[in-house]
Design an enzyme around this catalytic site. Structure first.
Site, PDB file in Angstrom:
ATOM      1  N   LYS A  35       0.837  -1.206   0.000  1.00 52.62           N
ATOM      2  CA  LYS A  35       0.000   0.000   0.000  1.00 52.62           C
ATOM      3  C   LYS A  35       0.872   1.255   0.000  1.00 52.62           C
ATOM      4  O   LYS A  35       0.622   2.195  -0.754  1.00 52.62           O
ATOM      5  CB  LYS A  35      -0.890  -0.020   1.250  1.00 52.62           C
ATOM      6  CG  LYS A  35      -1.486   1.308   1.621  1.00 52.62           C
ATOM      7  CD  LYS A  35      -2.265   1.243   2.904  1.00 52.62           C
ATOM      8  CE  LYS A  35      -1.482   1.554   4.150  1.00 52.62           C
ATOM      9  NZ  LYS A  35      -1.161   2.970   4.410  1.00 52.62           N
ATOM     10  N   ASN A  36       1.912   1.259   0.837  1.00 53.38           N
ATOM     11  CA  ASN A  36       2.721   2.473   0.985  1.00 53.38           C
ATOM     12  C   ASN A  36       3.647   2.720  -0.210  1.00 53.38           C
ATOM     13  O   ASN A  36       4.285   3.762  -0.281  1.00 53.38           O
ATOM     14  CB  ASN A  36       3.545   2.424   2.280  1.00 53.38           C
ATOM     15  CG  ASN A  36       2.669   2.649   3.501  1.00 53.38           C
ATOM     16  OD1 ASN A  36       1.478   2.938   3.368  1.00 53.38           O
ATOM     17  ND2 ASN A  36       3.244   2.517   4.685  1.00 53.38           N
ATOM     18  N   CYS A  82      -4.586  12.768  14.372  1.00 54.76           N
ATOM     19  CA  CYS A  82      -4.370  11.400  13.914  1.00 54.76           C
ATOM     20  C   CYS A  82      -4.239  10.523  15.141  1.00 54.76           C
ATOM     21  O   CYS A  82      -3.660  10.939  16.135  1.00 54.76           O
ATOM     22  CB  CYS A  82      -3.097  11.361  13.078  1.00 54.76           C
ATOM     23  SG  CYS A  82      -2.566   9.711  12.690  1.00 54.76           S
ATOM     24  N   ARG A 115       1.641  14.103  13.917  1.00 56.94           N
ATOM     25  CA  ARG A 115       2.075  13.904  12.540  1.00 56.94           C
ATOM     26  C   ARG A 115       2.003  15.171  11.679  1.00 56.94           C
ATOM     27  O   ARG A 115       1.174  15.277  10.774  1.00 56.94           O
ATOM     28  CB  ARG A 115       1.272  12.769  11.891  1.00 56.94           C
ATOM     29  CG  ARG A 115       1.443  11.471  12.615  1.00 56.94           C
ATOM     30  CD  ARG A 115       0.708  10.337  11.950  1.00 56.94           C
ATOM     31  NE  ARG A 115       1.441   9.796  10.825  1.00 56.94           N
ATOM     32  CZ  ARG A 115       1.087   8.689  10.186  1.00 56.94           C
ATOM     33  NH1 ARG A 115       0.006   8.030  10.570  1.00 56.94           N
ATOM     34  NH2 ARG A 115       1.800   8.230   9.187  1.00 56.94           N
ATOM     35  N   ASP A 173       5.603   0.293  12.012  1.00 56.55           N
ATOM     36  CA  ASP A 173       4.361  -0.339  11.566  1.00 56.55           C
ATOM     37  C   ASP A 173       4.259  -1.812  11.977  1.00 56.55           C
ATOM     38  O   ASP A 173       3.236  -2.456  11.707  1.00 56.55           O
ATOM     39  CB  ASP A 173       4.212  -0.210  10.037  1.00 56.55           C
ATOM     40  CG  ASP A 173       3.811   1.200   9.613  1.00 56.55           C
ATOM     41  OD1 ASP A 173       3.494   2.020  10.490  1.00 56.55           O
ATOM     42  OD2 ASP A 173       3.817   1.480   8.393  1.00 56.55           O
ATOM     43  N   ARG A 183      -8.222  -0.528   5.670  1.00 59.19           N
ATOM     44  CA  ARG A 183      -7.467   0.551   5.004  1.00 59.19           C
ATOM     45  C   ARG A 183      -6.175   0.009   4.402  1.00 59.19           C
ATOM     46  O   ARG A 183      -5.718   0.509   3.383  1.00 59.19           O
ATOM     47  CB  ARG A 183      -7.100   1.639   6.016  1.00 59.19           C
ATOM     48  CG  ARG A 183      -8.251   2.506   6.447  1.00 59.19           C
ATOM     49  CD  ARG A 183      -7.745   3.663   7.267  1.00 59.19           C
ATOM     50  NE  ARG A 183      -6.604   4.287   6.591  1.00 59.19           N
ATOM     51  CZ  ARG A 183      -5.747   5.112   7.168  1.00 59.19           C
ATOM     52  NH1 ARG A 183      -5.891   5.431   8.430  1.00 59.19           N
ATOM     53  NH2 ARG A 183      -4.745   5.624   6.485  1.00 59.19           N
TER      54      ARG A 183
HETATM   55  C1  UD1 Z   1       4.925   6.691   6.480  1.00 59.67           C
HETATM   56  C2  UD1 Z   1       4.052   5.476   6.298  1.00 59.67           C
HETATM   57  C3  UD1 Z   1       3.564   4.960   7.651  1.00 59.67           C
HETATM   58  C4  UD1 Z   1       4.752   4.710   8.576  1.00 59.67           C
HETATM   59  C5  UD1 Z   1       5.648   5.947   8.647  1.00 59.67           C
HETATM   60  C6  UD1 Z   1       6.928   5.694   9.430  1.00 59.67           C
HETATM   61  C7  UD1 Z   1       3.065   5.905   4.129  1.00 59.67           C
HETATM   62  C8  UD1 Z   1       1.835   6.256   3.351  1.00 59.67           C
HETATM   63  N1  UD1 Z   1       2.922   5.849   5.457  1.00 59.67           N
HETATM   64  O1  UD1 Z   1       4.113   7.701   7.083  1.00 59.67           O
HETATM   65  O2  UD1 Z   1       2.856   3.737   7.438  1.00 59.67           O
HETATM   66  O3  UD1 Z   1       4.271   4.449   9.877  1.00 59.67           O
HETATM   67  O4  UD1 Z   1       6.027   6.371   7.323  1.00 59.67           O
HETATM   68  O5  UD1 Z   1       7.614   4.617   8.900  1.00 59.67           O
HETATM   69  O6  UD1 Z   1       4.105   5.666   3.566  1.00 59.67           O
HETATM   70  N2  UD1 Z   1       7.437  14.405  10.718  1.00 59.67           N
HETATM   71  C9  UD1 Z   1       7.583  15.734  11.006  1.00 59.67           C
HETATM   72  N3  UD1 Z   1       7.322  16.648  10.024  1.00 59.67           N
HETATM   73  C10 UD1 Z   1       6.925  16.278   8.774  1.00 59.67           C
HETATM   74  C11 UD1 Z   1       6.796  14.908   8.477  1.00 59.67           C
HETATM   75  C12 UD1 Z   1       7.062  13.992   9.476  1.00 59.67           C
HETATM   76  O7  UD1 Z   1       7.928  16.106  12.118  1.00 59.67           O
HETATM   77  O8  UD1 Z   1       6.718  17.153   7.931  1.00 59.67           O
HETATM   78  C13 UD1 Z   1       7.706  13.391  11.770  1.00 59.67           C
HETATM   79  C14 UD1 Z   1       6.445  12.613  12.149  1.00 59.67           C
HETATM   80  O9  UD1 Z   1       5.682  13.285  13.108  1.00 59.67           O
HETATM   81  C15 UD1 Z   1       7.040  11.326  12.679  1.00 59.67           C
HETATM   82  C16 UD1 Z   1       8.295  11.144  11.803  1.00 59.67           C
HETATM   83  O10 UD1 Z   1       8.560  12.413  11.239  1.00 59.67           O
HETATM   84  O11 UD1 Z   1       7.434  11.492  14.016  1.00 59.67           O
HETATM   85  C17 UD1 Z   1       8.133  10.123  10.711  1.00 59.67           C
HETATM   86  O12 UD1 Z   1       6.960  10.394   9.964  1.00 59.67           O
HETATM   87  P1  UD1 Z   1       6.852  10.102   8.401  1.00 59.67           P
HETATM   88  O13 UD1 Z   1       7.994   9.252   7.955  1.00 59.67           O
HETATM   89  O14 UD1 Z   1       6.639  11.401   7.689  1.00 59.67           O
HETATM   90  O15 UD1 Z   1       5.523   9.275   8.313  1.00 59.67           O
HETATM   91  P2  UD1 Z   1       4.581   9.224   7.085  1.00 59.67           P
HETATM   92  O16 UD1 Z   1       5.359   9.491   5.842  1.00 59.67           O
HETATM   93  O17 UD1 Z   1       3.362  10.008   7.342  1.00 59.67           O
END
Ligand code: UD1
Length: 431
Positions: free
Chosen positions: A22-23, A120, A125, A316, A408
């Site tokens: 999915k990701n 969330c 996030r 995950d 999902r």
């Molecule tokens: C993706 C995955 C999710 C997985 C996560 C971590 C997808 C669709 N989802 O989510 O299943 O759990 O990676 O492996 O691929 N952060 C910030 N600022 C930002 C973005 C992120 O501070 O702009 C922080 C987040 O709060 C979190 C960390 O970075 O603590 C990692 O998040 P991130 O890798 O961005 O998660 P997703 O990409 O949303």
């Protein structure tokens, strides 16, 4: 809202096929916005999040057609034109990965209006790094009325270092930089296999990306991208969930269509716990995937784990591992470093008889405790998976409410698990 009724205590046995990731499929679908030509994707999993992104692409004016294939869906997507640059709140609130359209919309059409994802279940996030990175590429971004309003009069390559590693942040910037003028270097980038898969697709579309799969990605922008055909990688989290399913029920499973090299940290941990796992490489000269075989049933010992970015232990898989540790001998400390508030499954596991205490970002699990069926509530995608696993290990009946969370990201998990000996009944309630 659907519920699962699980009759526990049955070891799993047989062969189960792993779906596409999915990701990886979500950013691949978003990447189709970067060209006016058709992009064909294979092995797209039949899960709800994919349907949500398809609805969003539809709102933007993108054509898509889906066909059932032997393994997953074939999706043909063509973004000939843009009807609207808006990713509305109603869709983004269902799935925050909708933010993946931001980079491609800006890069190709110079405008995007994307709802802020909002609260969330697994933490706040934020998307500040997506915004900061796009601003470095020359975008002008304002927040008003709960929306990000982004404009760009041609993006320019830049160097950007992520303060925190972000998977979708890296993907968004990689897609935007693919059509920017000049070279972009992303440092402290996410090295997850899904990021690499997206880079492979983008390169097939004519992009010039090097270093995906490492912490430093360089992208030489091109003026146009074209159509391509791509097969999505196997879902490492679904595969990992099946490995734990065999382990927690003391069963034996063969996983087909998985990619063991994406599961190194989990496989190493499970083997140390006492769950033997064998990998058979593909037959020489074939395009077969390697086969993973897990033979559980022996004693398991409790081991600590700390979640980390790839190639570390995936966040995950944290909830599923916690369910497993309730059945291992001894005390384990599970430390969550990626997301705050990602232990919502712990009190639900406790309802089934688990002994878990939470101390900030650490969960302490004392095993082995007998689990007994109860009514529980699914709160997010991976938390739901941990409840299904615990329910299969529990004596008697477990009823899991709100299983839409699991739909999902898992393709009919109850059908797959029932084929290998589980007894899970979906109870559909028409609202
Ligand atoms: C993706 C995955 C999710 C997985 C996560 C971590 C997808 C669709 N989802 O989510 O299943 O759990 O990676 O492996 O691929 N952060 C910030 N600022 C930002 C973005 C992120 O501070 O702009 C922080 C987040 O709060 C979190 C960390 O970075 O603590 C990692 O998040 P991130 O890798 O961005 O998660 P997703 O990409 O949303």
């Amino acid at each position: 809202m659907d519920k699962f009724l699980i009759q526990g205590g049955r070891p799993l046995e047989g062969r189960v096929a792993v779906s596409g990731a999915k990701n990886a499929a979500l950013p691949a679908m978003a990447a189709t916005l970067l060209t006016d030509q058709p992009v064909i994707l294979h092995n797209v999993p039949r899960v709800r999040d994919i349907g949500t992104l398809r609805s969003l692409l539809d709102e933007l004016g993108v054509d898509s057609a889906v066909e059932h294939e032997e393994h997953g869906n074939r999706m043909e997507i063509q973004a000939r034109r843009l009807l609207s640059p808006v990713a509305p709140y109603e869709l983004v609130k269902q799935m925050r990965a909708s933010v993946l359209v931001l980079g491609p919309l800006l890069a190709r059409f110079g405008q995007a209006r994307v709802s802020l994802p909002g609260g969330c279940a697994i933490g706040t996030r934020p998307i500040n790094l997506h915004v900061k990175g796009l601003e470095m590429l020359g975008a002008l971004i304002k927040v008003a009325h709960g929306y990000l309003d982004a404009k760009a009069n041609g993006l320019r390559g830049a160097n950007f270092k992520f303060d925190t590693i972000s998977v979708t942040g890296t993907e968004n910037l990689m897609m935007a930089a693919a059509l920017a003028d000049g070279v972009t270097v992303l440092e402290n980038a996410a090295s997850e296999p899904e990021v690499e898969d997206l880079a492979n697709l983008l390169n097939k579309m004519g992009a010039c990306i090097e270093g995906a799969g490492t912490g430093r990605i360089s992208i030489r922008g091109v003026t146009r991208l074209h159509g391509a055909e791509h097969t999505i990688i196997p879902d490492r989290i679904e595969a990992g969930t099946f490995l734990v399913a065999a382990a927690i029920t003391g069963g034996q499973l063969v996983l087909e269509r998985s990619e063991p090299s994406h599961l190194t940290a989990l496989i190493a941990k499970l083997e140390e716990v006492g769950v033997p796992i064998h990998t058979t490489p593909p037959r020489p000269g074939t395009f077969d995937c390697p086969v993973l075989e897990v033979r559980a049933g022996g004693p398991m010992r409790a081991l600590d784990v700390t979640t980390q970015e790839y190639p570390g232990f995936p966040t995950d898989m944290q909830a599923q591992y916690m369910a497993l540790m309730t059945q291992a001998d001894g005390e384990s400390v599970i430390k969550e470093t990626i997301f705050e508030n990602r232990f919502v499954h712990a009190p639900e596991l406790a309802r089934l008889g688990a002994d878990i205490s939470i101390d900030g970002r650490r969960a302490i699990v004392r095993g082995k405790t007998a689990l007994t069926g109860a009514k529980v509530l699914a709160s997010d995608l991976r938390a739901s998976a941990s409840l299904v696993l615990a329910g299969m290990a529990a004596e008697g009946e477990t009823m899991i409410d709100r299983v839409y969370h699991i739909d999902r990201g898992y393709e009919r998990i109850e059908v797959k698990l029932n084929k290998v000996g589980a007894r899970i009944r979906r109870i559909s309630e028409v609202p």
